[in-house]
Scaffold this motif. Sequence first.
Motif, PDB file in Angstrom:
ATOM      1  N   PRO A   1       0.842  -1.208   0.000  1.00  0.00           N
ATOM      2  CA  PRO A   1       0.000   0.000   0.000  1.00  0.00           C
ATOM      3  C   PRO A   1       0.874   1.253   0.000  1.00  0.00           C
ATOM      4  N   GLY A   2       0.461   2.231  -0.776  1.00  0.00           N
ATOM      5  CA  GLY A   2       1.236   3.455  -0.913  1.00  0.00           C
ATOM      6  C   GLY A   2       2.089   3.471  -2.161  1.00  0.00           C
ATOM      7  N   GLY A   3       2.144   2.349  -2.874  1.00  0.00           N
ATOM      8  CA  GLY A   3       2.916   2.305  -4.107  1.00  0.00           C
ATOM      9  C   GLY A   3       2.266   3.132  -5.204  1.00  0.00           C
TER      10      GLY A   3
ATOM     11  N   GLY B   1      -8.576   1.642 -10.897  1.00  0.00           N
ATOM     12  CA  GLY B   1      -9.751   1.045 -10.289  1.00  0.00           C
ATOM     13  C   GLY B   1      -9.479  -0.321  -9.693  1.00  0.00           C
ATOM     14  N   GLU B   2      -8.667  -1.108 -10.378  1.00  0.00           N
ATOM     15  CA  GLU B   2      -8.449  -2.485  -9.935  1.00  0.00           C
ATOM     16  C   GLU B   2      -7.373  -2.611  -8.863  1.00  0.00           C
ATOM     17  N   TYR B   3      -6.386  -1.708  -8.898  1.00  0.00           N
ATOM     18  CA  TYR B   3      -5.309  -1.784  -7.905  1.00  0.00           C
ATOM     19  C   TYR B   3      -5.532  -0.848  -6.723  1.00  0.00           C
ATOM     20  N   GLY B   4      -6.499   0.062  -6.855  1.00  0.00           N
ATOM     21  CA  GLY B   4      -6.779   0.984  -5.762  1.00  0.00           C
ATOM     22  C   GLY B   4      -7.088   0.295  -4.438  1.00  0.00           C
TER      23      GLY B   4
ATOM     24  N   ARG C   1      -1.647   3.417  -6.480  1.00  0.00           N
ATOM     25  CA  ARG C   1      -2.183   4.451  -7.365  1.00  0.00           C
ATOM     26  C   ARG C   1      -1.548   4.350  -8.750  1.00  0.00           C
ATOM     27  N   VAL C   2      -2.336   4.629  -9.798  1.00  0.00           N
ATOM     28  CA  VAL C   2      -1.838   4.574 -11.177  1.00  0.00           C
ATOM     29  C   VAL C   2      -2.320   5.810 -11.915  1.00  0.00           C
TER      30      VAL C   2
ATOM     31  N   LEU D   1       2.010  14.012  -1.572  1.00  0.00           N
ATOM     32  CA  LEU D   1       1.120  15.103  -1.961  1.00  0.00           C
ATOM     33  C   LEU D   1      -0.001  14.617  -2.873  1.00  0.00           C
ATOM     34  N   ALA D   2       0.224  13.499  -3.552  1.00  0.00           N
ATOM     35  CA  ALA D   2      -0.776  12.957  -4.478  1.00  0.00           C
ATOM     36  C   ALA D   2      -1.428  11.691  -3.928  1.00  0.00           C
ATOM     37  N   SER D   3      -1.482  11.567  -2.619  1.00  0.00           N
ATOM     38  CA  SER D   3      -1.982  10.332  -2.012  1.00  0.00           C
ATOM     39  C   SER D   3      -3.447  10.047  -2.319  1.00  0.00           C
ATOM     40  N   TRP D   4      -4.182  11.062  -2.790  1.00  0.00           N
ATOM     41  CA  TRP D   4      -5.589  10.850  -3.149  1.00  0.00           C
ATOM     42  C   TRP D   4      -5.814  11.131  -4.637  1.00  0.00           C
TER      43      TRP D   4
END
Length: 251
Positions: free
Chosen positions: A133-135, A171-174, A179-180, A230-233
């Motif tokens: 998680p966080g990748g 959507g699938e890895y979220g 994050r992608v 900064l882009a965690s969401w």
Amino acid sequence: MRLLEGQVALVTGAGGGIGRGIALRFAEQGAAAVAVHCRTAASAAREVAARIEDFGARAVVLEADLRDEDACHRLVREAADWGGGLTALVNNAGVQPTRPLPGMTAVQWRTVVDTNLTGVFACTQAAAEVMGPGGSVTHIASIEASHPAPGHAHYSASKAAIVMHARSAAGEYGPHGIRVNTVSPGLIDRDGLAEAWPEGVERWVRKAPLGRLGRPEDVADACVFLASPLASWVTGHDLVVDGGVSARPTW
């Protein structure tokens, strides 16, 4: 604190141009280790690795042909084993030949699509298997994904597909905390470009609201942001880096 403090990253196609800029910026921003991928430009990749080490980060050069699915998975595993994990992948490697669509062969089509798209698919799949998680995964797409140019049908199609792949993967890895995203550059300067294509460079600078070509660092900064806390969401997003050209009317 630098934005990527302690991260372990793999940048494909990092021997020169945009990939070089991304790899170096990751090291500047605190990445602990950066794996520099190349297919044939090993000497240039070693120079990038040496620069990364000057920033105090670890670096390794890994060679792989990204048209080969097994090679993609092997590349990612080697990077993760070397780095003690993997937190960021930047799928930058790609080719951009010019060929008119009439007369284009399936072999010529597949050469572009397999490098630009299939390699992204396989590397992303492999990275998701080793990331926690966080990748983050960032694909380098192009504004040609929505603004095709003559002679670039195979390239534009591959880049449009990359944008949609990132949205699907987001959507699938979220649910796994990965994050992608994509970064879509406009025209990025390189050595000899103004001499090789003076009319195109002049036309771009005249039409770009910010009045200049892009630099590899402009793309690299976008990648740093997307890989950072900064882009965690932020996921499934296409970040356009083109000096405003896409904002101009086309009629």
